[in-house]
Each structure stands twice: as structure tokens, then as C-alpha cells.
Design an enzyme around this catalytic site. Sequence first.
Site, PDB file in Angstrom:
ATOM      1  N   CYS A   1     -66.758  -7.112 -45.287  1.00 30.84           N
ATOM      2  CA  CYS A   1     -67.106  -8.375 -44.645  1.00 30.84           C
ATOM      3  C   CYS A   1     -67.518  -9.430 -45.672  1.00 30.84           C
ATOM      4  O   CYS A   1     -68.207  -9.127 -46.642  1.00 30.84           O
ATOM      5  CB  CYS A   1     -68.261  -8.163 -43.663  1.00 30.84           C
TER       6      CYS A   1
ATOM      7  N   PRO B   1     -72.446  -7.153 -55.324  1.00 32.02           N
ATOM      8  CA  PRO B   1     -72.070  -6.572 -56.608  1.00 32.02           C
ATOM      9  C   PRO B   1     -72.238  -5.059 -56.620  1.00 32.02           C
ATOM     10  O   PRO B   1     -73.016  -4.498 -55.845  1.00 32.02           O
ATOM     11  CB  PRO B   1     -73.048  -7.241 -57.585  1.00 32.02           C
TER      12      PRO B   1
ATOM     13  N   ASP C   1     -73.098  -3.613 -59.536  1.00 31.45           N
ATOM     14  CA  ASP C   1     -73.711  -3.426 -60.850  1.00 31.45           C
ATOM     15  C   ASP C   1     -74.658  -2.236 -60.884  1.00 31.45           C
ATOM     16  O   ASP C   1     -74.740  -1.527 -61.898  1.00 31.45           O
ATOM     17  CB  ASP C   1     -74.433  -4.705 -61.293  1.00 31.45           C
TER      18      ASP C   1
END
EC number: 2.5.1.7
Length: 418
Positions: free
Chosen positions: A117, A123, A125
Site C-alpha cells: 500500500c 524503508p 533499513d
Amino acid sequence: MDKLVVNGGNPLFGSVEIGGAKNAAVAILPAAIMASEGISVIDNIPDIQDIQRLERIITSLGCKVKRVQNTVEIDSTNLTSVNADTEDGSKMRASYYLIGALLGRFGKAKVELPGGCPIGVRPIDQHIKGFEALGATVKISHGTVEAQADKLIGTNIYFDVVSVGATINLMLASVFAEGTTVLENAAKEPHIVDVANFLNSMGANIKGAGTDVIRIAGVEKLKGCNYSVIPDQIEAATYMIATAACGGCVTIKNVIPKHLESISAKLIEMGADIKEGDDYVTIESHKNLKGVNIKTLPYPGFPTDAQQPMSTLLSISQGRSIVNESIWESRLKHVDELKKMGANIKVEGTVAIIDGVEKLTGANVKATDLRAGAAMVIAALAAEGVSEISCIEHIDRGYPHIEDKFKELGANIRREKI
């Protein structure tokens, strides 16, 4: 493509059966491919698009996948490919769990960067930080994530932010790591506990899931097992909120009431009546509810996935409500759609200021994402007049047979081809 056509204004009565948790199932299927022996038989798997995509991906890797109604059998003994770089993977967020699963089992993985979505920057990370701490090399190039390690070594990993996805992915990657891995500042959501329980049923050694410190002692192999996925707390919350918005009395079956405590508390604060049993929740509402303030937080706080449906309810509640979306910065896109129906909402950054109106009016709106889609269905059900909801492929990613379930409760809703 399909659309939903809703003639609103009907109260909801009856009972609805809740399916397996989407957020657990999309991690448990990748976890199942880590078994080098036996077959996993997993019950209570929802029949939704994200699951269908995952089934296709793991089949392409060499697994044998068989579905009979809500039960999925996975035989991963002959899995050989570590290349999950597929179009299906790019369309769903949870495809990233294949990185942890494949890296853990084979020491390498290649996966399409995940989609899902459009609710803000999401992220990975923290995932990459964890994989590298275990000894893996991670490269991102041309929309693909590649991870590789000669050997994964257990270590202490501290998440800079609480991340459900990173917590699960690092549990997967650590199952076979040499020694012990400790995940600190881990997320505590119910589906994290469910994934850990599934892995332990296959032979993993994971302790502390559901707390902010999880310890994984590496094991040599996993074997297939029989397992049943927990009920979907967000699907349950959606039907609770819809009943509050439309009025009526609905029993939501096959739930774990404890997982719904933050939802129930707010609905009770608004004036709804809620009764709980061992595996059900009954909500009765006469509408005329009062507004409340909510702030989304990691579990056990108010779930971000329920914020958009709750915003719809608050838009027709008495007085002013403040919604603070602290998890995803772009999860207020549904507000423009609600305004088309007459809602009075002002957005300031990640905060929505909602002044309740007496009623919403039917309109042509779209589902901008999965939970926004649920919010628009609730708005249409509660509104006066006819609404058409487009882009419902987002809804189908997470809500099995949503129109059929609402029909059973007395709603006037149907699916049509566009």
C-alpha cells in the site's frame, strides 16, 4: 476490474466469522519454506490476493503448494531456487519475508523490492542492518534485493525503531544462525508471537516473542508441522467499527478478545456496548456516539491498520476528534474520499482534526489502499444513498469476501464489473 456498489443506511445484525490473520499468514508461508523435511499443513489461511501471490512465488521456487478451502499444504523439501525476483513480489509488502527465509536456509536470497500500500515511506533499513549484523552482504540494485552469507553468526541486534517486519525477518534469518541471536526493541504484535510459535512447532528455539527482547538459539534443521493461524484482529476491528457506524448488534466470532482491547476500549468510550466471550465479541450500537481522540502506536496500542476505519466512524460521531497517525506519514489519503461524502476533516501533517457531521451522503469514491478501502466501505454502509467504490483490488488484498460477509449482516452491497 470490479467495484462495490453500496446502498447505505441499513443497520447491521447477526454474526460474522473472522478469518486467519493476514499479517501472520503472509509471514508464516515464507517461514514454511525453511523446512527441509516433511510437509507443513497450515489451517485458517485467509483466501486473499496477497496469499495467492505468495503461493505462486513459493511454487516458482520449487515448493509444492496445495490449498483446500482455508488449509494450505507446503512441501519445501525439493526447494532449490533462491530467486524470488517476481512481479508478484513487487505487488506486496510481505514478499520481503522471503529474504529472511531464503537467507536463513540457503545463505542467499534474491527478492524483488516489496510493494504493497502507498501509505508512506516504508524503508527496509532495519532489516538490512540485521542481516549484515548476522554476517550477510546485502545489495540493492534495479529494484531487487540480494543477500548472501557464507555463514550466519548469532549476535545482538538492536532495532533503532520498533519494526514488525524487521522483527519477523530477523527471526527467520536467525533460526539457523550459529549461536544465539538477541533482538532488542523488538515489536510485540500478536502475529509476531504467532510466527514464532509456528517456527517453534517446526523445531526452532525462539523465546521472548511478545516482549521487546527475543532470543533465538540456532538449530540445525526444521521439519514440517501442523498449525493454525490466529484470527485477524484488524478484520475483526473493521466489523466492530462498521457496526458502531451503522448501528445494530453483531457478534464477531473466532477472535481473541485480548488482541482487540485497544479497539474495544475506544468504542466503549464512544458509547457502544461490548460484551466478550472466550472467542467472540458482541457489539451493540445505537449510533449517536461521541468523538474521541486516538493515537496510533505499536501493539498493545491502537493499531495503525484500524485508524482509517475508525476515522470514518469519528466523522459521524458527535463533537471533535483528533487522530494522530504516528506510524505511517501518508495514511490519511482516505480523508479526501470521505470529504466527497460530506465529512468535515482537516489534515495537518499526520494529524486529522475531525468535526463530526450528522450524516454522510453516498458518492463515487476509491480505495486508495487496503485499510482506506475498508474505511470507504464503512462510510458507504453508514451513508444515506448509493456509493460506488473503485480500486477495490486493494480491499481484496486483505479482506476475504467482504461484500458477502456484510450482506449476511443485512447490508445492501454488491460487486459489479467496471
